[in-house]
Enzyme design. Structure first.
Site, PDB file in Angstrom:
ATOM      1  N   ASP A  32       0.856  -1.179   0.000  1.00 37.78           N
ATOM      2  CA  ASP A  32       0.000   0.000   0.000  1.00 37.78           C
ATOM      3  C   ASP A  32       0.891   1.226   0.000  1.00 37.78           C
ATOM      4  OD1 ASP A  32      -2.153   2.029   0.873  1.00 37.78           O
ATOM      5  OD2 ASP A  32      -3.275   0.162   0.762  1.00 37.78           O
ATOM      6  N   LEU A 159     -17.154 -10.094  -2.492  1.00 36.12           N
ATOM      7  CA  LEU A 159     -17.187 -10.064  -1.037  1.00 36.12           C
ATOM      8  C   LEU A 159     -18.428  -9.339  -0.524  1.00 36.12           C
ATOM      9  CD1 LEU A 159     -13.516  -9.279   0.006  1.00 36.12           C
ATOM     10  CD2 LEU A 159     -14.544 -11.429  -0.725  1.00 36.12           C
ATOM     11  N   LYS A 213     -19.660  -9.104 -11.977  1.00 37.69           N
ATOM     12  CA  LYS A 213     -19.893  -8.412 -10.705  1.00 37.69           C
ATOM     13  C   LYS A 213     -20.977  -7.344 -10.846  1.00 37.69           C
ATOM     14  CE  LYS A 213     -19.253  -6.871  -6.475  1.00 37.69           C
ATOM     15  NZ  LYS A 213     -18.023  -6.203  -6.034  1.00 37.69           N
ATOM     16  N   LEU A 259     -35.815  -9.981   0.108  1.00 37.05           N
ATOM     17  CA  LEU A 259     -37.175  -9.471  -0.103  1.00 37.05           C
ATOM     18  C   LEU A 259     -37.706  -8.825   1.181  1.00 37.05           C
ATOM     19  CD1 LEU A 259     -38.983 -12.167  -2.289  1.00 37.05           C
ATOM     20  CD2 LEU A 259     -38.171  -9.910  -2.970  1.00 37.05           C
ATOM     21  N   ALA A 261     -38.507  -5.494   2.855  1.00 39.63           N
ATOM     22  CA  ALA A 261     -38.659  -4.069   2.536  1.00 39.63           C
ATOM     23  C   ALA A 261     -38.088  -3.204   3.655  1.00 39.63           C
ATOM     24  CB  ALA A 261     -40.131  -3.737   2.322  1.00 39.63           C
ATOM     25  N   GLY A 262     -37.615  -2.032   3.291  1.00 37.83           N
ATOM     26  CA  GLY A 262     -37.058  -1.134   4.300  1.00 37.83           C
ATOM     27  C   GLY A 262     -36.610   0.170   3.685  1.00 37.83           C
ATOM     28  N   CYS A 269     -20.454  -0.255  -2.552  1.00 46.03           N
ATOM     29  CA  CYS A 269     -20.456  -1.043  -3.793  1.00 46.03           C
ATOM     30  C   CYS A 269     -21.741  -0.922  -4.593  1.00 46.03           C
ATOM     31  CB  CYS A 269     -20.194  -2.524  -3.473  1.00 46.03           C
ATOM     32  SG  CYS A 269     -18.510  -2.857  -2.950  1.00 46.03           S
ATOM     33  N   LYS A 272     -22.829   2.636  -6.250  1.00 48.42           N
ATOM     34  CA  LYS A 272     -21.888   3.161  -7.257  1.00 48.42           C
ATOM     35  C   LYS A 272     -21.716   2.179  -8.407  1.00 48.42           C
ATOM     36  CE  LYS A 272     -17.752   0.908  -6.244  1.00 48.42           C
ATOM     37  NZ  LYS A 272     -16.747   0.310  -7.160  1.00 48.42           N
ATOM     38  N   LYS A 333     -25.212  -1.552   6.813  1.00 48.80           N
ATOM     39  CA  LYS A 333     -25.665  -2.908   7.092  1.00 48.80           C
ATOM     40  C   LYS A 333     -25.026  -3.349   8.407  1.00 48.80           C
ATOM     41  CE  LYS A 333     -23.807  -6.473   5.106  1.00 48.80           C
ATOM     42  NZ  LYS A 333     -23.351  -7.484   4.121  1.00 48.80           N
TER      43      LYS A 333
END
Length: 445
Positions: A32, A159, A213, A259, A261-262, A269, A272, A333
């Site tokens: 990196d 992922l 993907k 399925l 709902a919310g 990911c 975009k 999430k």
């Protein structure tokens, strides 16, 4: 001689992939350009929350007592070029600022920085999510800039945040876009363990591999937005979207997953990726093929505004000024600290900007949320977040929130009103404790 593997980019994808390759028995070197990140990873720590990842790192990072020592990190491109037989490129591809398209600058920089150091026959493997057509262009770049005989493979990642370690070590499929049998053979060697354990190995050309993907994410986004569109219909017609989802989910052609709902999907990911897919389709002259994704995106964003309006109704239907709102959840999430494009944080921010006194609690996402919305209130527990609240919003489906005691929370709120933005709480239990319980798409539930 055993293959040596490098991983370029050590963010969420790269750090997980590097640790997993070490777990599979390979000598691994991660690179990196951010020294602080390399220092952290070299100590066996990760800059994000991902269940099981730090434990996996600690089993293999060199210098940690009891580790295999198979995993090291560096900032040196020269060292990476000398070390690796297979180079995985795992850098980020964010959405362009102010546009739908994908920002390829990090990928391009990684390939350009790596290429001059590839002086012998090696394989470069792209794992980043890129617009279709990118692999062919990057293969040309390697041929032009690398001194040695270098071949490119495209191997998209799949992922899921919260399940990244499992998804890397036990993938539900491995897709490789190749141009030669030799490249395919080498990738089969890299993935020999998961393939032996039953993971399908799908061999394609470059364009198909690149499309897998974005196609999968577009299908998933469409399914989520479909049930949220049905939630809008249910609210208008007096139906129950949860029962509707249960009924159609028994159809094997449809299935019950995703399925619920919310307030919709978010993260770094899905949003975009579908936008970049639409942008690329336009560049290819087939924009009409993906016009439906605009409505998928629109439905998704509409759910956030709908939750704000439900909250407004709950506090009297007028202004949020002087009203206290307790928010449970900040991440997009559960089992993640990721707040990128988080519906939960977006709803909290909208209410705050409209004058509400918003206090947020999230088990893992507080620091990241504070960095994006420093003017929101933050609490150290769910109980403190809802203290004095005129309405409570459940916006991220953490297991901790499903286990909350409605009686205990009811003792500290101003009004016992809870809006379930994830259809994940047991409404009967909350009602028994004296709460007004409202879930999206379930006006009569």
């Amino acid at each position: 001689m055993a293959l040596k593997i490098t991983v370029i980019g050590t963010g969420y994808l790269g750090a997980t992939h590097a640790a997993a390759m070490a777990e599979l028995g390979f000598e691994v070197l991660g690179l990196d350009i951010v020294p602080e990140k390399i220092e952290m990873l070299s100590a066996g720590r990760v800059p994000m929350y991902e269940p099981g990842l730090e434990e996996l790192l600690s089993r293999h990072v060199a210098g940690i007592e009891g580790s295999s020592g198979r995993l090291r990190f560096t900032t040196s491109w020269e060292e990476v070029g000398e070390f690796g037989d297979v180079h995985f490129v795992c850098v980020n591809t964010p959405q362009k600022h102010g546009e739908y398209g994908c920002d390829m600058s990090y990928v391009d920089a990684a390939f350009s920085s790596l290429a001059p150091w590839l002086t012998r026959p090696v394989l470069v493997v792209g794992k980043s999510t890129v617009p279709v057509g990118s692999a062919a262009r990057l293969a040309r770049l390697l041929r032009e800039q690398a001194p040695g005989d270098v071949e490119l493979v495209w191997n998209p990642e799949f992922l899921r945040e919260g399940f990244a370690v499992q998804d890397t070590l036990h993938p539900d499929r491995i897709v490789v876009g190749v141009e030669s049998e030799g490249a395919e053979k080498l990738l089969r060697e890299v993935y020999a363990t998961p393939v032996a354990q039953g993971s399908p190995f799908v061999v394609t050309d470059f364009p198909t591999a690149e499309l897998v993907k974005t196609s999968a994410n577009s299908f998933l986004a469409t399914k989520i937005s479909f049930i949220n569109a049905m939630a809008e219909i249910c609210e208008a017609a007096g139906g129950d979207v949860a029962k509707l989802a249960e009924a159609i989910g028994y159809d094997e052609r449809i299935g019950a997953k995703f399925l619920r709902a919310g307030i919709g999907f978010g993260g770094g990911c899905l949003p975009k990726d579908i936008r970049a897919f639409m942008a690329r389709a336009g560049e290819l002259g087939v924009d009409q093929a993906l016009t439906f994704l605009r409505e998928v995106d629109s439905i998704n964003m509409r759910r956030r505004g709908h939750m704000v309006e439900l909250a407004r109704e709950a506090v009297g239907g007028g202004t949020f000024l002087g009203k206290r709102v307790g928010v449970l959840g900040a991440t997009f999430k559960p089992d993640s600290d990721d707040v990128r494009d988080s519906p939960a944080l977006n709803v909290a921010g909208q209410i705050h900007l409209q004058g509400g006194q918003v206090t947020v609690y999230d088990p893992k996402g507080m620091a990241n949320a504070l960095g994006i919305f420093p003017t929101l209130g933050y609490a150290d527990s769910a109980l403190d977040a809802v203290r004095g609240a005129d309405v409570v919003l459940h916006l991220t489906e953490w297991g901790e929130f499903r286990e909350l005691d409605p009686e205990a929370l009811g003792a500290v709120v101003s009004s016992r009103i809870v809006l379930d933005g994830r259809n994940a709480l047991d409404g009967a239990v909350w009602r028994e404790a004296g709460w007004v319980y409202r879930a999206m798409g379930r006006p009569s539930a």
